[in-house]
Design an enzyme around this catalytic site. Structure first.
Site, short mmCIF file in Angstrom:
data_model
loop_
_atom_site.label_atom_id
_atom_site.label_comp_id
_atom_site.label_asym_id
_atom_site.label_seq_id
_atom_site.Cartn_x
_atom_site.Cartn_y
_atom_site.Cartn_z
N ASP A 52 10.15 -18.12 -12.62
CA ASP A 52 10.45 -17.84 -11.21
C ASP A 52 11.77 -17.07 -11.16
O ASP A 52 12.83 -17.61 -11.45
CB ASP A 52 10.56 -19.17 -10.45
CG ASP A 52 10.66 -18.94 -8.95
OD1 ASP A 52 11.08 -17.83 -8.54
OD2 ASP A 52 10.31 -19.85 -8.19
N TYR A 151 9.54 -7.35 5.90
CA TYR A 151 9.25 -6.85 4.55
C TYR A 151 9.93 -5.50 4.34
O TYR A 151 10.56 -5.24 3.31
CB TYR A 151 7.72 -6.75 4.39
CG TYR A 151 7.24 -6.02 3.16
CD1 TYR A 151 7.31 -6.61 1.90
CD2 TYR A 151 6.68 -4.74 3.26
CE1 TYR A 151 6.84 -5.94 0.77
CE2 TYR A 151 6.21 -4.07 2.14
CZ TYR A 151 6.29 -4.67 0.90
OH TYR A 151 5.83 -3.99 -0.21
N LYS A 155 13.15 -4.37 1.84
CA LYS A 155 13.04 -3.23 0.90
C LYS A 155 14.24 -2.29 1.09
O LYS A 155 14.81 -1.80 0.12
CB LYS A 155 11.74 -2.46 1.14
CG LYS A 155 10.49 -3.19 0.66
CD LYS A 155 10.47 -3.28 -0.85
CE LYS A 155 9.18 -3.87 -1.37
NZ LYS A 155 9.28 -4.26 -2.78
N ASN A 180 0.81 2.55 -0.06
CA ASN A 180 -0.54 1.98 -0.18
C ASN A 180 -1.24 2.31 -1.50
O ASN A 180 -2.09 3.19 -1.57
CB ASN A 180 -1.45 2.48 0.96
CG ASN A 180 -0.97 2.00 2.30
OD1 ASN A 180 -0.58 0.84 2.46
ND2 ASN A 180 -0.96 2.88 3.28
N GLU A 193 -5.24 -9.13 0.48
CA GLU A 193 -5.78 -7.82 0.07
C GLU A 193 -5.46 -6.75 1.11
O GLU A 193 -5.30 -7.03 2.28
CB GLU A 193 -7.30 -7.90 -0.17
CG GLU A 193 -8.16 -8.17 1.06
CD GLU A 193 -8.24 -9.65 1.43
OE1 GLU A 193 -7.42 -10.43 0.95
OE2 GLU A 193 -9.11 -9.99 2.24
N LYS A 194 -5.36 -5.50 0.62
CA LYS A 194 -5.06 -4.36 1.51
C LYS A 194 -6.37 -3.73 1.98
O LYS A 194 -7.44 -4.05 1.47
CB LYS A 194 -4.26 -3.31 0.73
CG LYS A 194 -3.09 -3.86 -0.04
CD LYS A 194 -1.87 -3.92 0.85
CE LYS A 194 -0.66 -4.42 0.11
NZ LYS A 194 -0.34 -3.65 -1.06
N GLN A 220 -5.84 4.12 13.71
CA GLN A 220 -4.56 4.22 13.01
C GLN A 220 -4.78 4.92 11.67
O GLN A 220 -5.85 4.77 11.06
CB GLN A 220 -3.88 2.84 12.84
CG GLN A 220 -4.55 1.85 11.92
CD GLN A 220 -5.62 1.02 12.59
OE1 GLN A 220 -6.30 1.47 13.51
NE2 GLN A 220 -5.82 -0.20 12.12
N THR A 221 -3.80 5.70 11.24
CA THR A 221 -3.99 6.51 10.03
C THR A 221 -3.10 6.02 8.88
O THR A 221 -2.03 5.45 9.10
CB THR A 221 -3.62 7.99 10.30
OG1 THR A 221 -2.32 8.02 10.89
CG2 THR A 221 -4.63 8.64 11.23
N ARG A 222 -3.58 6.28 7.66
CA ARG A 222 -2.83 5.93 6.45
C ARG A 222 -3.24 6.89 5.33
O ARG A 222 -4.26 7.55 5.41
CB ARG A 222 -3.19 4.51 5.97
CG ARG A 222 -2.75 3.35 6.85
CD ARG A 222 -1.26 3.15 6.83
NE ARG A 222 -0.89 1.98 7.61
CZ ARG A 222 -0.74 1.96 8.93
NH1 ARG A 222 -0.94 3.05 9.65
NH2 ARG A 222 -0.39 0.84 9.55
P1 NAD Z 1 1.55 -8.01 -6.32
O1 NAD Z 1 1.73 -9.06 -5.29
O2 NAD Z 1 0.22 -7.89 -6.99
O3 NAD Z 1 2.67 -8.14 -7.44
C1 NAD Z 1 3.90 -8.73 -7.23
C2 NAD Z 1 4.06 -9.80 -8.29
O4 NAD Z 1 5.35 -10.40 -8.14
C3 NAD Z 1 3.02 -10.92 -8.19
O5 NAD Z 1 2.28 -11.04 -9.39
C4 NAD Z 1 3.87 -12.16 -7.93
O6 NAD Z 1 3.38 -13.35 -8.57
C5 NAD Z 1 5.20 -11.75 -8.53
N1 NAD Z 1 6.26 -12.58 -7.99
C6 NAD Z 1 6.47 -12.90 -6.68
N2 NAD Z 1 7.49 -13.74 -6.57
C7 NAD Z 1 7.96 -13.96 -7.84
C8 NAD Z 1 8.99 -14.75 -8.37
N3 NAD Z 1 9.75 -15.50 -7.59
N4 NAD Z 1 9.19 -14.74 -9.71
C9 NAD Z 1 8.40 -13.99 -10.53
N5 NAD Z 1 7.39 -13.22 -10.07
C10 NAD Z 1 7.17 -13.21 -8.74
O7 NAD Z 1 1.95 -6.63 -5.63
P2 NAD Z 1 1.77 -5.12 -6.11
O8 NAD Z 1 0.81 -4.49 -5.20
O9 NAD Z 1 1.52 -5.08 -7.57
O10 NAD Z 1 3.22 -4.54 -5.77
C11 NAD Z 1 4.24 -4.42 -6.74
C12 NAD Z 1 5.52 -3.94 -6.06
O11 NAD Z 1 5.29 -2.69 -5.39
C13 NAD Z 1 6.06 -4.90 -5.00
O12 NAD Z 1 7.45 -4.90 -5.05
C14 NAD Z 1 5.61 -4.27 -3.69
O13 NAD Z 1 6.44 -4.63 -2.63
C15 NAD Z 1 5.68 -2.79 -4.03
N6 NAD Z 1 4.77 -1.99 -3.18
C16 NAD Z 1 3.42 -2.10 -3.35
C17 NAD Z 1 2.57 -1.35 -2.55
C18 NAD Z 1 1.07 -1.42 -2.71
O14 NAD Z 1 0.39 -0.71 -1.98
N7 NAD Z 1 0.52 -2.23 -3.61
C19 NAD Z 1 3.11 -0.50 -1.57
C20 NAD Z 1 4.48 -0.44 -1.42
C21 NAD Z 1 5.31 -1.17 -2.24
#
Ligand code: NAD
Length: 328
Positions: A52, A151, A155, A180, A193-194, A220-222
Site C-alpha cells: 500500500d 479527481y 491530479k 481516456n 469501467e470506462k 457529449q463528446t470524447r
Molecule cells: P487502474 O485503476 O487500473 O490502475 C491504478 C492502480 O493503482 C490499480 O491497480 C490500483 O490497485 C493501484 N493503487 C491504488 N491505490 C494504491 C495504493 N494505495 N497502493 C498501491 N497501489 C494502489 O487505472 P489505469 O487506468 O491503469 O490508470 C493508471 C493511471 O493513469 C492513474 O494514475 C490514472 O489516474 C491515470 N489516467 C488514466 C486514464 C485512463 O483512461 N485509464 C486517463 C487519465 C489518467
C-alpha cells in the site's frame, strides 16, 4: 550497456500492467508494485510487490534499489460512476495525494531522479469543455484552474508537486495528461469501467435487436486512445528532454452515441439505445496534440475503430467465460 531498472507503481492496474510488459520487451528489469496483482493476466514483472503506497514506510521498502526510472501510475480512480458521483471524493483526493507525496519523499531519500507521472485530462477547466463541438484542452489552458471533479484537482496538485521537486531538488520529471485510455485487460464490469469497455460489455451481452442503456443524451463528446499508442507516447516522453505536462490522447473526437454505434457495427448487432440519467462529466473533451507533435515529433495515429475492435473481441470473450462459469 547494463540493464536498466524500472519501478512501475500501479503495475497491477490496466495501464501499469501493459507498461510492465512493454518495458520488459525493451529489455528492462522491472519491479511492479500495487495493492493487487493484474486481474486478467499473469504479471510479466521480474519482481511484483504487493504493498500500500499510502504507507510511507512501505514506499521506502519498495524504493530500495537505485532505479533508473520510476513510473507512477497508482491512483484511486475509476470511470464516471466512481469519479463524478461525489461519493468517493475524500478517498480519491486523500489516497492519491498520499501516494504521490510518499513516492517523491522515498525517491528523494534514495537520490533517484527520473520519474514519470500520469496526470489526466480531467484537470482541464470545466468552462472550456461546455461546448461538445469545440472543447479546449491545449496544455496552456489549464489555468485559471477549474476542474469539474476532485479527481482532477488532485491530479493538478500532484502535477505541480512533481514539477516542484524538479525545480527544487533537481528531479527529472515527465508529466503526461492521459485522455481516456482503453484496451484489453482493462476493467470491463463492476462500476469502475470506462465508456468504451462499458459499451463493449453491454453490446456483447445484448441479443441482436435488443436494447442497451446509456447515461445522458449521448451527445457529449470524447476521444479515446488505444493502450499501445498511450505507451508509445509515454516511452517517447521518457526518452525526450521535454518535461511536459503534455497531452497523450487521440484527436478523433466522437459523441458517446457514435461510440456506441461503432461498437454495434463491430459486433454486427443492431440495438436501440435507451437514454437514462447518470453521472456524465464535461460536455465535450478532445485531445489537443499540437504540443506533443512539436516537442516529440509524434502523435497517435490509430483510428478509434481499430483499437475498439480488438477491445470488443476481448470483452466478448470475458462475457462468454462469465456466462459459462455462471452455468456451472
Ligand atoms: P487502474 O485503476 O487500473 O490502475 C491504478 C492502480 O493503482 C490499480 O491497480 C490500483 O490497485 C493501484 N493503487 C491504488 N491505490 C494504491 C495504493 N494505495 N497502493 C498501491 N497501489 C494502489 O487505472 P489505469 O487506468 O491503469 O490508470 C493508471 C493511471 O493513469 C492513474 O494514475 C490514472 O489516474 C491515470 N489516467 C488514466 C486514464 C485512463 O483512461 N485509464 C486517463 C487519465 C489518467
Amino acid at each position: 550497456m547494463s540493464t536498466k531498472r524500472a519501478l512501475v507503481c500501479g503495475g497491477g492496474g490496466f495501464i501499469g500492467s501493459h507498461l510492465v510488459t512493454r518495458l520488459k520487451k525493451e529489455g528492462y528489469w522491472v519491479r511492479s508494485v500495487d495493492l493487487k496483482y493484474p486481474e486478467f493476466s499473469e504479471t510479466t514483472a521480474d519482481d511484483f510487490v504487493i504493498a500500500d503506497l499510502r504507507d510511507p514506510v512501505m514506499c521506502r521498502h519498495v524504493i530500495d534499489l537505485p532505479f533508473d526510472e520510476i513510473y507512477q501510475l497508482a491512483a484511486d480512480m475509476g470511470g464516471a460512476g466512481y469519479v463524478f458521483s461525489g461519493e468517493n471524493d475524500a478517498d480519491i483526493m486523500h489516497n492519491s495525494a498520499l501516494i504521490n507525496l510518499n513516492i517523491l519523499e522515498a525517491m528523494h531519500r534514495r537520490n533517484i531522479k527520473k520519474v514519470f507521472y500520469s496526470s489526466s485530462a480531467c484537470m482541464y477547466p470545466e468552462h472550456n469543455q461546455m461546448d461538445p463541438d469545440n472543447p479546449k484542452t491545449s496544455e496552456d489552458s489549464a489555468y485559471p484552474a477549474d476542474p469539474d471533479s476532485e479527481y482532477g484537482w488532485e491530479k493538478l496538485f500532484s502535477e505541480r508537486l512533481y514539477l516542484a521537486f524538479q525545480r527544487n531538488y533537481g528531479f527529472n520529471v515527465k508529466v503526461a495528461r492521459f485522455h481516456n485510455i482503453f484496451g484489453p485487460d482493462g476493467t470491463w464490469t463492476g462500476g469502475k469501467e470506462k465508456a468504451p469497455a462499458a459499451f463493449c460489455r453491454k453490446v456483447a451481452e445484448a441479443e441482436d435487436g435488443g436494447e442497451i442503456e446509456m447515461w445522458g443524451d449521448g451527445k457529449q463528446t470524447r476521444s479515446f486512445l488505444y493502450i499501445d499508442e498511450c505507451l508509445e507516447g509515454v516511452r517517447r516522453l521518457m526518452e525526450s528532454d521535454f518535461s511536459g505536462p503534455v497531452n497523450i490522447g487521440s484527436e478523433e473526437m466522437v459523441s458517446i452515441n457514435q461510440l456506441a454505434e461503432m461498437v454495434m457495427e463491430i459486433a454486427g448487432k443492431k440495438l436501440t439505445i435507451k437514454h437514462i440519467p447518470g453521472p456524465l462529466g464535461v460536455r465535450g473533451r478532445n485531445s489537443d496534440n499540437r504540443l506533443i507533435k512539436e516537442k516529440l515529433g509524434w502523435e497517435p495515429t490509430w483510428p478509434l475503430k481499430k483499437g475498439l475492435a480488438i477491445t470488443y473481441r476481448w470483452i466478448e470473450e470475458q462475457v462468454k467465460m462469465q456466462k459459462k462459469n455462471q452455468n456451472y
